[in-house]
Design an enzyme around this catalytic site. Sequence first.
Site: not given
Length: 968
Positions: A531, A534, A607
């Site tokens: 996760d 980015e 999300d």
Amino acid sequence: MRALSSLLVLVAVPAALAVKTQDFKTCTQAAFCRRGRALSARAQENPSWSSPYSIDPSTISVLPGQASFTAGVKSLLYPDVKFGLDVRVHKDGVVRVRMDEVNGLRKHYDEAASWALIAEPDISPEIKWSVGKSDVRAVYGDKKDIEVVVAFQPLKVTLLRDGKEQVVLNGRGLLHMEHFRTKESAEEKLPVEQPQGDDSQVVMQVNSRAWFEGETEDGYWEEQFGSWTDTKPKGPESLSIDISFPNHGHVYGIPQHATRLSLPTTTGENAFYSEPYRLYNADVFEYLADSTMSLYGSIPVMHAHSAASTVAIFNAVGSETWIDVAHPTPRSTETHWISESGILDVFLMPGSTPADVFGQYTRLTGTPALPAHWALAYHQCRWNYVSSDDVRDVQRRFDLEDMPVDVFWLDIEYAEEHKYFIWDKKYFPDPVDMTRDVEAVGRKMVVIVDPHLKRAASYPVYQEAQERGVLVKSPGGSNDYEGWCWSGSAAWVDGFNPESWDWWTSLFKTAPQGDKWTWTESTVDTYIWNDMNEPSVFNGPEISMPRDNVHYGGWEHRDVHNINGMLFHNMTFQALKARSDPPKRPFVLTRSFYAGSQRFGAMWTGDNLGTWEHMAVGVRMVLANNIGGFSFAGSDVGGFFGNPEPEMLVRWYEVGIFSPFFRAHAHIDTKRREPYLLDEPYKGIIRSLLRLRYSMLPVWYTAFREASVTGLPVLRPHYVAFPHDEAGFALDDQYFVGSSGLLVKPICEKGATETSVYLPDDQVYYDYFNHYAYRGAAKGKHVTVPAELEKVPLLIRGGSIISTRERPRRSSPLMKYDPFTLRVALNAAGEAHGELYLDDGVTFSHQDGQFIWREFVATSDKKARGVRISSRNLAAQKPSEAVDGVALATYDIANSFVKEMLGVRVERVVVFGLASKPNKVQAGGRDLYWEFTPGVTASEKRQGTTSVLVVKDPDLSVTSDWEIVVQT
Ligand SMILES: *[C@@H]1O[C@H](CO)[C@@H](O)[C@H](O)[C@H]1NC(C)=O
């Protein structure tokens, strides 16, 4: 219209659930995007606009072997600056156009393609470039129908088929590669010399650089956003290019955006959006359900489609990119790509069908990895299962309620102080025992590992990374960058540094390795979730890293930002592959991704919110990811934020069971919502939905095999499945599953009891559950299909054979030897076809030919006035379609996997649409048990409940050739 609908959205969503748009840039807040759009505006206003870039014909050099040529390019604005162009045609007809500055003050980032591509593509041996007075051109293709033309002045690249323009680069003159300059030289603002030559238009325009570059040096050397300053030590280096599809009215792709599949316009009259589509991987909290805003991943691939042709482009750029889309006419598309840095490196895929384009893109960036079979089953996640006992209890409750589940997930709270790998022993005192408990019935554990490492002397993983020098550096490049994330003060692993790869691999070893730290408190069936890659940085600009941070090789973060997440995903994938010998197929879920990420695992849409809008757009986002070559995708079932009411949760499971990746997940502040907690009838409905997914695992696995070999997506929107049917081009709320013939339309609205499903062709479609036969029409037709809460609209197209396994089990590995049911959905001609692929689902033994690949065929038998249903070995019939690299010529029908599966039976064959009651059903001369319910037949034109023949326990092996003869 936009203003109104976004107002409505704002009203409908409670204040707490709205993205903080001010955290993220609009185009006008990004200097290079402003410059790019301003360039486009100047071009628009000026009817005699012409690109200043041209090829100097004297510099053209056709390389030996002919397939590529290079040429010098110059800009009228800066006669002293040189650019080099390289145009080549690959073996499969893809054209690659590359341009870079030559001998500039610095180097533009030129490695994006090398990360995305699986190998340097083979160059076509057949191309003959002909160099003319005003252009270079080559004609190629099986029918000599494709032509690529590179015009000199201005520079323009056109790909044509049958004389029709398919893709045009710089047709609108928006190409601009900002050359490197020094601050001083820029400040001098020299007037430009009058150009030589007789192009009077150009002479008129070029009285200063301003006509092209604008009056001011907008954000060249420094830029503010909020409280952050981007120091831009390299100055302006952005890249603008217009890419037009003059004969294509729809464009798709460029995930990830929460929008429709057929991309709405961003410029031109009545533009649907006002902002360009943005590609800048970002952790967007509570993202909008309808927006061009950037999300977690970026695949700069765009399909352009019309009834006559499909083409595509891949723009291999790793920096932030904005894309404007316009339809000057309903049947043409103009796009404009504005990137912050990098070289021009664009691949033109000539099609001409969607399947061709998927093949062409796959040969560049690879097919999706064939997932482990269990990874297609149901995943149960929550932030967080709080302890070992909690995990055991959740597992127990699933078992008590007879709900199948394969994977339990642990979010960040398993890790002591969010130091990944390090169990918080207060709550997880026995991690290995807990994992073994989960593994007892073939289940798996997935545990989160993020790229930010807590800066703590007591954290061996951070210590090792620091000692090895494999952390991302702050501006200037000498110190490790420090930012904030879950762990508090953190440093980031630099996946661009090859030194990090072996080290990362060593961490995942479950046995001690000398003095290196290894994860002995895990098992070889513990899989990983990456996760925040980015990367997400809580105190950084746009919740990410400063762009002037420095990676391996001295590249700035801005150059590689969109690629960053893929490298971390790959590192974890490689680590899991190396963890055991023989290796097991890794499973790694990623949030961030780029072109090529499909080779490393699965993604999810981040999300999302527990709203109907997010449920609906999640379906479209997963479709767009499939267009981008990354099929293994899904969105959080239930929505990450919020507390969905039971009806919504049920509908969300209906979406989930028809997504390639199927995981329920929830935010830490939400109420527990494991499906066993629901009251009836919701609980029972979800149990049936889970079982439906499990029964269809053979369909999903077979679709994934096909994707892993051909690149054809697992989910296929209408334009892919029926490329000539214009009425389907904008459809994105219903889709086909692989080549199976299953057509699904998930319900994403409250209170629905029926829905309208579009049937694209003159064919019979059978309702999967109640066997009602619907009729399509040659020009397409809408039919009304029941959709009460427990019923997801699911049709089988006539002509398909669906393989399922219908014994309820606790987990998918327990289904390994379960028998099969075949649903034979006859078409109007009384025929049908289907495929089934099986292997051990865990190891790579399929690459050594350990697999079963069957074709089931129903043919109409005129003489017997009936149907013959046969099973044959497909491996022998499609020698060119290797399975993951195995030449089928060497396939051994008696391989050991086949031997292991000899006893696996086909226990039921159900035939829809048979013309009349049989008088005999036999296999190998043996009479079989059967039952027949009369009804509408496949060849009739009327609608109604179809005739159903059920052949019971024909006692046939799924591994062997056989034939069932139905005589009527
Ligand atoms: C993936 O990892 C392998 C092995 O470490 C490396 O050779 C390859 O370049 C990597 N590719 C990407 C896209 O990270």
